[in-house]
Design a protein around this motif. Structure first.
Motif, PDB file in Angstrom:
ATOM      1  N   SER A 118      12.075  21.617  19.341  1.00  0.00           N
ATOM      2  CA  SER A 118      11.532  22.979  19.257  1.00  0.00           C
ATOM      3  C   SER A 118      10.172  23.046  19.941  1.00  0.00           C
ATOM      4  CB  SER A 118      11.435  23.432  17.792  1.00  0.00           C
ATOM      5  OG  SER A 118      10.700  22.482  17.023  1.00  0.00           O
ATOM      6  N   ARG A 119       9.092  23.203  19.158  1.00  0.00           N
ATOM      7  CA  ARG A 119       7.752  23.306  19.713  1.00  0.00           C
ATOM      8  C   ARG A 119       6.784  22.480  18.871  1.00  0.00           C
ATOM      9  NH1 ARG A 119       9.317  28.566  19.292  1.00  0.00           N
ATOM     10  NH2 ARG A 119       7.740  28.973  17.693  1.00  0.00           N
ATOM     11  N   ALA A 120       5.573  22.320  19.391  1.00  0.00           N
ATOM     12  CA  ALA A 120       4.579  21.506  18.697  1.00  0.00           C
ATOM     13  C   ALA A 120       4.188  22.113  17.357  1.00  0.00           C
ATOM     14  CB  ALA A 120       3.343  21.328  19.579  1.00  0.00           C
ATOM     15  N   ASN A 121       4.083  23.448  17.285  1.00  0.00           N
ATOM     16  CA  ASN A 121       3.679  24.069  16.023  1.00  0.00           C
ATOM     17  C   ASN A 121       4.735  23.878  14.941  1.00  0.00           C
ATOM     18  OD1 ASN A 121       5.508  25.770  17.274  1.00  0.00           O
ATOM     19  ND2 ASN A 121       4.540  27.648  16.546  1.00  0.00           N
ATOM     20  N   ILE A 122       6.005  23.919  15.311  1.00  0.00           N
ATOM     21  CA  ILE A 122       7.082  23.661  14.341  1.00  0.00           C
ATOM     22  C   ILE A 122       7.037  22.201  13.892  1.00  0.00           C
ATOM     23  CG2 ILE A 122       9.574  23.662  13.972  1.00  0.00           C
ATOM     24  CD1 ILE A 122       8.357  26.423  14.219  1.00  0.00           C
ATOM     25  N   ALA A 123       6.745  21.291  14.823  1.00  0.00           N
ATOM     26  CA  ALA A 123       6.635  19.875  14.473  1.00  0.00           C
ATOM     27  C   ALA A 123       5.496  19.640  13.489  1.00  0.00           C
ATOM     28  CB  ALA A 123       6.428  19.043  15.739  1.00  0.00           C
ATOM     29  N   ALA A 124       4.365  20.351  13.694  1.00  0.00           N
ATOM     30  CA  ALA A 124       3.222  20.195  12.800  1.00  0.00           C
ATOM     31  C   ALA A 124       3.535  20.741  11.405  1.00  0.00           C
ATOM     32  CB  ALA A 124       2.006  20.909  13.385  1.00  0.00           C
ATOM     33  N   ILE A 125       4.155  21.922  11.356  1.00  0.00           N
ATOM     34  CA  ILE A 125       4.509  22.526  10.066  1.00  0.00           C
ATOM     35  C   ILE A 125       5.520  21.642   9.323  1.00  0.00           C
ATOM     36  CG2 ILE A 125       5.708  24.478   8.998  1.00  0.00           C
ATOM     37  CD1 ILE A 125       4.527  26.230  11.255  1.00  0.00           C
ATOM     38  N   SER A 126       6.564  21.230  10.020  1.00  0.00           N
ATOM     39  CA  SER A 126       7.591  20.391   9.402  1.00  0.00           C
ATOM     40  C   SER A 126       7.011  19.041   9.002  1.00  0.00           C
ATOM     41  CB  SER A 126       8.761  20.192  10.367  1.00  0.00           C
ATOM     42  OG  SER A 126       9.310  21.434  10.758  1.00  0.00           O
ATOM     43  N   GLY A 127       6.128  18.502   9.838  1.00  0.00           N
ATOM     44  CA  GLY A 127       5.511  17.217   9.529  1.00  0.00           C
ATOM     45  C   GLY A 127       4.728  17.250   8.236  1.00  0.00           C
ATOM     46  N   LEU A 128       4.029  18.359   7.974  1.00  0.00           N
ATOM     47  CA  LEU A 128       3.272  18.485   6.733  1.00  0.00           C
ATOM     48  C   LEU A 128       4.202  18.449   5.520  1.00  0.00           C
ATOM     49  CD1 LEU A 128       0.656  19.028   5.192  1.00  0.00           C
ATOM     50  CD2 LEU A 128       0.995  21.471   5.591  1.00  0.00           C
ATOM     51  N   VAL A 129       5.318  19.164   5.602  1.00  0.00           N
ATOM     52  CA  VAL A 129       6.265  19.184   4.475  1.00  0.00           C
ATOM     53  C   VAL A 129       6.961  17.830   4.332  1.00  0.00           C
ATOM     54  CG1 VAL A 129       8.277  20.344   3.503  1.00  0.00           C
ATOM     55  CG2 VAL A 129       6.591  21.660   4.786  1.00  0.00           C
ATOM     56  N   ILE A 130       7.282  17.186   5.447  1.00  0.00           N
ATOM     57  CA  ILE A 130       7.940  15.872   5.400  1.00  0.00           C
ATOM     58  C   ILE A 130       7.034  14.841   4.739  1.00  0.00           C
ATOM     59  CG2 ILE A 130       8.735  13.951   6.833  1.00  0.00           C
ATOM     60  CD1 ILE A 130       9.789  16.056   8.813  1.00  0.00           C
ATOM     61  N   LEU A 131       5.774  14.799   5.144  1.00  0.00           N
ATOM     62  CA  LEU A 131       4.842  13.801   4.624  1.00  0.00           C
ATOM     63  C   LEU A 131       4.523  14.011   3.146  1.00  0.00           C
ATOM     64  CD1 LEU A 131       2.332  13.484   7.606  1.00  0.00           C
ATOM     65  CD2 LEU A 131       4.095  11.857   6.926  1.00  0.00           C
ATOM     66  N   THR A 132       4.593  15.239   2.696  1.00  0.00           N
ATOM     67  CA  THR A 132       4.304  15.513   1.282  1.00  0.00           C
ATOM     68  C   THR A 132       5.566  15.569   0.433  1.00  0.00           C
ATOM     69  OG1 THR A 132       4.334  17.904   1.736  1.00  0.00           O
ATOM     70  CG2 THR A 132       2.189  16.792   1.804  1.00  0.00           C
ATOM     71  N   SER A 133       6.712  15.284   1.033  1.00  0.00           N
ATOM     72  CA  SER A 133       7.969  15.342   0.284  1.00  0.00           C
ATOM     73  C   SER A 133       8.068  14.193  -0.708  1.00  0.00           C
ATOM     74  CB  SER A 133       9.164  15.300   1.243  1.00  0.00           C
ATOM     75  OG  SER A 133       9.249  14.048   1.889  1.00  0.00           O
ATOM     76  N   VAL A 134       8.812  14.423  -1.778  1.00  0.00           N
ATOM     77  CA  VAL A 134       9.017  13.409  -2.802  1.00  0.00           C
ATOM     78  C   VAL A 134       9.750  12.201  -2.228  1.00  0.00           C
ATOM     79  CG1 VAL A 134      10.289  12.925  -4.925  1.00  0.00           C
ATOM     80  CG2 VAL A 134       8.936  15.014  -4.733  1.00  0.00           C
ATOM     81  N   MET A 135      10.702  12.430  -1.322  1.00  0.00           N
ATOM     82  CA  MET A 135      11.460  11.322  -0.741  1.00  0.00           C
ATOM     83  C   MET A 135      10.571  10.428   0.110  1.00  0.00           C
ATOM     84  SD  MET A 135      15.210  12.812   0.292  1.00  0.00           S
ATOM     85  CE  MET A 135      15.860  11.164   0.480  1.00  0.00           C
ATOM     86  N   PHE A 136       9.686  11.017   0.905  1.00  0.00           N
ATOM     87  CA  PHE A 136       8.792  10.209   1.736  1.00  0.00           C
ATOM     88  C   PHE A 136       7.882   9.351   0.872  1.00  0.00           C
ATOM     89  CE2 PHE A 136       4.616   9.629   3.705  1.00  0.00           C
ATOM     90  CZ  PHE A 136       4.972   8.939   4.846  1.00  0.00           C
TER      91      PHE A 136
END
Length: 516
Positions: A118-136
Motif C-alpha cells: 500500500s503506502r508508507a502511512n498505512i505501514a506506519a498505522i498498521s505497524g503501531l497496532v501490530i507492535l502493540t498487539s497481544v500476540m506480538f
C-alpha cells in the motif's frame, strides 16, 4: 517558495523517518523491556523447549543421531536457543532473548511488506497496532518456537513481494531468492510448516504474475535453489528415513501435525481467541488475541481482499489464512500461525477505511482533518487497550498468572547467593532434565527425584510434592523372662522441619522452595 520553507521548518519531508524511528523504539520497549521478568515465571512449554535446547550438542547430534531425533522438531529454534544459553548461561533471559530478536525482525518484515502493498502511512498505522498487539508482545516474551515460525513466515511473504517490485538486474534478486529458499527449508522443521510452504508455492505457481518469477529462473539457478533446500533439510530427511526403517513415524506425525483434534473443547478455545471478554491462556499465548475494533477492521480487510481475489497478494494471503484457521481450530497451540495473515488483513482494512472516507470527501479539507483526528483516536485507543490488557492479565489474572512456574528463577536466585552450596535438589521426574542444566554452573548441586534416608543439605521444590522424614531409633530393655526380645530396635519416623522457605507474592500456592 513559502510552501518549501514551511515544509523545512516542520520537518515534513522527514516525517516517515521520524515515524518509523519512533515505531522502532516502541517495538524495542514492548518486546524487550524487562522481558525476563514479565511474564513472571516460565510456562511448561518454555521449560520443555529449554530442556531440549540446553542438552543439544551439535557434535552429539551427528554421533548419537538415533537418540537426538526429537531435537529435529523446530531445530532452527532449538539451535538459536542453544546458542543463547551457551553465551548467557541457563537463565530466563537466555531462553527468551532469541524470541525478542526474532519477533522484532518479523514485525520489521511485515511493516516492509505492508509498505510495498500500500503506502508508507498505512505501514506506519498498521505497524503501531501490530507492535502493540497481544500476540506480538506474547510471542516476543515467550521462549517458544512460535517466534521462529512467525519470523520465517514473514520472510516467505516479504521475499516474493520484493522480488516483484525490484528490477531483474538488481543485485538484491539473488540475495532475496537465497533467503526465500532458506526460509522455506527452515520452516519445514516446524509442525505444520510443510503445509505452509506447499500452499504458498502453489499460490505462487498458480498466479500468472508470481509464476513469471519461477519461469524466468535459469536452470542452473533452480538447481542451486534445490541443492540449498536439500542441504538445509538433510538432517530432517535423514531422521525421518531412520525412523521409518525402524517402523516409527513420530517425527513425521509431529511435522505434519497429525495430532490435531477438532473437538468442541478446542473449537471453543479457538472461538475465545476472537470473541472472548475475559482473559484466558493457551500454550503461552494470552487470549483473546484481538480486540473487537481490530476484528472489525480485519473483516473489512477480508471483504476487500475477496473482491480482488485474482491479485497476487490475495492468492498469498488467503492461502496462508485458510491453513492457519484450519490448524488453529484443531489445535489451539497453532494460534500463533494467525499472526502474519491477521496483521496483513488489518493493514488492508485500514487502507480500505481511509480510502473510502477520502472518496466521500475528495476536496473537503475539514473532512480530512476530522478523519485524521478520529483515526488517531481509534489507533491510540486500540494500542493503549492492548498494552494495558496484556500488562493487567500478566500481573492480575489468575487464569494467566498461575500457568507460569516461578520456582526456577527463585531457586536460581538463591543459588547465585550461595554459590558454595553442596547438596541435592529434589524435583519432580518431568522436570529433572530441565534442572540438570543448572549443574553446569553449580557443579556441587545434585539433581534427584526422591529423598534418600537421613539425607541432609536438601533443596526441595514445592511442585515435587515431597516432605522428607527423619528416622529415630530407640532400644527397649525388655528381658527374656518377660517374654520379649532383648535389645529390640524400635524405629519411628518424624517429618523434618525446613530451615528456610522461599515464597512468592501470589494469593495461593505461594510456597516455592523449601531448604532442609
Amino acid at each position: 517558495m513559502k510552501s518549501d520553507f514551511v515544509q523545512q521548518i516542520t520537518l515534513y519531508k522527514y516525517r516517515y523517518y521520524i515515524g518509523f524511528g519512533l515505531l522502532a523504539i516502541l517495538g524495542l520497549l514492548l518486546a524487550g523491556y524487562r522481558f525476563w521478568l514479565l511474564p513472571n515465571g516460565l510456562s511448561a512449554e518454555e521449560m520443555s523447549v529449554a530442556a531440549t535446547a540446553g542438552h543439544l550438542s551439535p557434535l552429539g547430534l551427528v554421533k548419537d543421531y538415533g537418540d537426538s531425533l526429537a531435537q529435529l522438531v523446530n531445530l532452527p529454534w532449538v539451535l538459536t536457543e542453544w546458542l543463547s544459553i551457551k553465551v548467557f548461561g541457563f537463565s530466563t533471559f537466555a531462553m527468551r532473548l532469541p524470541a525478542v530478536i526474532l519477533m522484532l525482525l518479523a514485525a520489521t518484515a511485515l511493516i516492509a511488506t505492508i509498505w510495498k502493498w500500500s503506502r508508507a502511512n498505512i505501514a506506519a498505522i498498521s505497524g503501531l497496532v501490530i507492535l502493540t498487539s497481544v500476540m506480538f508482545m506474547g510471542m516476543a516474551r515467550s521462549g517458544t518456537a512460535a517466534a521462529m515460525t512467525t519470523f520465517l513466515i514473514s520472510l516467505l511473504v516479504l521475499s516474493p513481494t520484493l522480488l516483484l517490485s525490484i528490477k531483474k538486474t538488481s543485485r538484491w534478486t539473488t540475495v532475496l531468492k537465497v533467503l526465500l529458499c532458506l526460509a522455506a527449508a527452515a520452516l519445514v522443521y516446524s509442525p505444520g510448516g510443510l503445509y505452509i510452504v506447499v500452499l504458498l508455492f502453489l499460490a505462487g505457481v498458480l498466479h500468472p504474475k508470481t509464476r513469471f518469477l519461477v519461469l524466468r529462473l535459469k536452470p542452473w539457478k533452480l538447481i542451486v535453489a534445490i541443492v540449498i533446500g536439500l542441504v538445509v533439510l538433510s538432517p530432517l530427511l535423514t531422521g525421518i528415513i531412520l525412523q521409518m526403517i525402524d517402523g516409527e513415524f513420530g517425527l513425521l506425525q509431529s511435522l505434519l501435525a497429525l495430532n490435531i483434534n477438532w473437538s468442541w473443547q478446542n473449537l471453543s478455545v479457538f472461538a475465545s481467541a476472537f470473541v472472548s471478554v475475559n482473559s484466558s491462556w493457551a500454550n503461552s499465548l494470552l487470549l483473546p488475541i484481538v480486540t473487537i475494533v481490530e476484528l472489525v477492521v480485519m473483516i473489512l480487510g477480508l471483504i476487500k481482499i475477496l473482491t480482488e481475489v485474482a491479485s497476487a497478494r490475495a492468492y498469498l494471503l488467503l492461502a496462508l489464512l485458510l491453513l492457519a484457521l484450519v490448524l488453529a481450530a484443531g489445535e489451539p497451540s497453532f494460534i500463533y500461525l494467525l499472526f502474519v495473515p491477521l496483521a496483513l488483513l488489518l493493514s488492508i482494512g485500514f487502507a480500505t477505511l481511509i480510502r473510502s472516507w477520502y472518496k466521500l470527501f475528495p476536496r473537503n479539507p475539514y473532512a480530512r482533518i476530522l478523519a485524521t483526528v478520529l483515526l488517531a483516536a481509534l489507533i491510540g485507543g486500540v494500542a493503549l487497550t492492548n498494552v494495558m490488557r496484556y500488562r493487567d492479565a500478566q500481573n492480575y489474572s489468575a487464569a494467566v498468572v498461575y500457568n507460569y512456574d516461578q520456582e526456577f528463577e527463585t531457586l536460581r536466585g538463591y543459588l547465585r547467593e550461595h554459590e558454595d552450596f553442596s547438596g541435592s535438589l529434589i524435583v519432580e521426574p518431568e522436570q529433572e532434565r530441565f534442572y540438570q542444566l543448572l549443574t553446569r554452573k553449580f557443579d556441587k548441586l545434585e539433581i534427584k527425584t526422591n529423598v534418600e534416608e537421613n539425607e541432609k543439605n536438601l533443596i526441595i521444590l514445592d511442585s515435587a510434592g515431597i516432605v522428607p522424614e527423619i528416622v529415630l531409633k530407640q532400644n527397649s530393655e525388655q528381658t527374656e523372662s518377660e517374654g520379649g526380645e532383648s535389645a529390640e530396635e524400635i524405629v519411628s519416623r518424624e517429618k523434618m522441619l525446613p530451615q528456610k522457605i522461599l515464597t512468592n507474592g501470589l494469593s495461593r500456592d505461594s510456597v516455592l522452595v523449601r531448604m532442609y
